[in-house]
Scaffold this motif. Structure first.
Motif, PDB file in Angstrom:
ATOM      1  N   PHE A   1      42.396  38.740  46.018  1.00 38.24           N
ATOM      2  CA  PHE A   1      42.316  39.982  45.561  1.00 38.24           C
ATOM      3  C   PHE A   1      40.428  40.074  45.382  1.00 38.24           C
ATOM      4  O   PHE A   1      40.285  41.258  46.190  1.00 38.24           O
ATOM      5  CB  PHE A   1      42.384  40.225  43.699  1.00 38.24           C
ATOM      6  CG  PHE A   1      43.746  40.452  44.262  1.00 38.24           C
ATOM      7  CD1 PHE A   1      44.094  42.170  43.891  1.00 38.24           C
ATOM      8  CD2 PHE A   1      44.595  39.929  43.401  1.00 38.24           C
ATOM      9  CE1 PHE A   1      45.140  42.459  43.712  1.00 38.24           C
ATOM     10  CE2 PHE A   1      46.089  40.483  42.615  1.00 38.24           C
ATOM     11  CZ  PHE A   1      46.480  41.653  43.469  1.00 38.24           C
TER      12      PHE A   1
ATOM     13  N   ASN B   1      41.359  29.512  41.310  1.00 40.70           N
ATOM     14  CA  ASN B   1      43.529  30.089  41.795  1.00 40.70           C
ATOM     15  C   ASN B   1      43.112  30.696  43.129  1.00 40.70           C
ATOM     16  O   ASN B   1      42.209  31.771  43.129  1.00 40.70           O
ATOM     17  CB  ASN B   1      43.589  30.916  40.798  1.00 40.70           C
ATOM     18  CG  ASN B   1      44.052  31.811  39.948  1.00 40.70           C
ATOM     19  OD1 ASN B   1      42.775  32.277  40.057  1.00 40.70           O
ATOM     20  ND2 ASN B   1      44.092  31.839  38.933  1.00 40.70           N
TER      21      ASN B   1
ATOM     22  N   ASN C   1      41.847  42.345  38.473  1.00 38.83           N
ATOM     23  CA  ASN C   1      42.988  41.364  39.213  1.00 38.83           C
ATOM     24  C   ASN C   1      41.641  39.994  39.651  1.00 38.83           C
ATOM     25  O   ASN C   1      41.878  38.320  39.436  1.00 38.83           O
ATOM     26  CB  ASN C   1      43.374  41.823  40.916  1.00 38.83           C
ATOM     27  CG  ASN C   1      44.709  42.516  39.252  1.00 38.83           C
ATOM     28  OD1 ASN C   1      45.482  41.946  38.791  1.00 38.83           O
ATOM     29  ND2 ASN C   1      44.688  43.532  39.843  1.00 38.83           N
TER      30      ASN C   1
ATOM     31  N   TRP D   1      45.796  33.919  43.453  1.00 37.31           N
ATOM     32  CA  TRP D   1      45.393  34.714  43.286  1.00 37.31           C
ATOM     33  C   TRP D   1      44.009  35.661  42.769  1.00 37.31           C
ATOM     34  O   TRP D   1      43.642  36.741  43.518  1.00 37.31           O
ATOM     35  CB  TRP D   1      46.088  34.753  41.633  1.00 37.31           C
ATOM     36  CG  TRP D   1      46.295  36.424  41.081  1.00 37.31           C
ATOM     37  CD1 TRP D   1      45.583  37.581  39.607  1.00 37.31           C
ATOM     38  CD2 TRP D   1      47.183  37.021  41.447  1.00 37.31           C
ATOM     39  NE1 TRP D   1      46.145  37.997  39.947  1.00 37.31           N
ATOM     40  CE2 TRP D   1      46.883  38.330  40.584  1.00 37.31           C
ATOM     41  CE3 TRP D   1      48.237  36.965  42.175  1.00 37.31           C
ATOM     42  CZ2 TRP D   1      47.950  39.615  40.629  1.00 37.31           C
ATOM     43  CZ3 TRP D   1      49.518  37.751  41.587  1.00 37.31           C
ATOM     44  CH2 TRP D   1      49.365  39.105  40.716  1.00 37.31           C
TER      45      TRP D   1
END
Length: 159
Positions: free
Chosen positions: A95, A89, A28, A91
């Motif tokens: 992670f 980004n 991820n 995200w």
């Protein structure tokens, strides 16, 4: 809670759990555009060493290499996140930070697995010691001389 302790006490479950959790978070985190390849490189080596540790259930070296890569990845993760924070980004950053937070836990679990498989961290094998070690001359091996035979010519004196 005792079921979780029993589950983590199982020797092969620890390695599989660490491999799965890091695989999930690394994959991820790689959804962002890191751009430099270092993050992918050392995490790829870590996942390969984890698969090696899963495959070779009795190998101390497999767990040791995974442990060393995981421990050094703490520093590498910090550097990668700090340098490339503004280019990523949300995200991928989220992670990768969660993966960084979980690294000390996985180091502890891998060290526990390393000890279970019979490995030990001996400083004498890496760092020199002041103890004198015995030297064995492999050019002239010592052979016991028979007590009933007469001494023959010394062949070693020819060389």
């Amino acid at each position: 809670m005792t079921d979780l302790n029993e589950l983590l006490g199982s020797p092969f479950v620890r390695v599989k759990l660490v491999a799965f959790v890091h695989f999930f978070f690394i994959s991820n985190a790689m959804l962002g555009s890191w751009g430099h390849g270092a993050y992918e490189f050392y995490n790829f080596l870590f996942i390969i060493s984890m698969f090696w540790a899963i495959h070779c259930k009795d190998s101390i070296e497999a767990v040791q290499s995974a442990l060393v890569i995981d421990a050094s990845s703490i520093f590498f993760d910090l550097v990668s996140i700090i340098i490339y924070f503004h280019f990523m980004n949300g995200w991928a950053i989220a992670f990768s930070i969660i993966n960084l937070i979980l690294r000390p836990v996985s180091v502890a679990l891998l060290y526990r697995e390393f000890n279970t498989r019979g490995g030990s961290l001996q400083t004498g094998s890496v760092f020199p010691t002041s103890q004198q070690r015995s030297y064995q001359d492999i050019d002239r091996p010592t052979q016991p001389t028979p007590t009933n035979s007469q001494p023959g010519p010394n062949v070693a004196s020819i060389f």
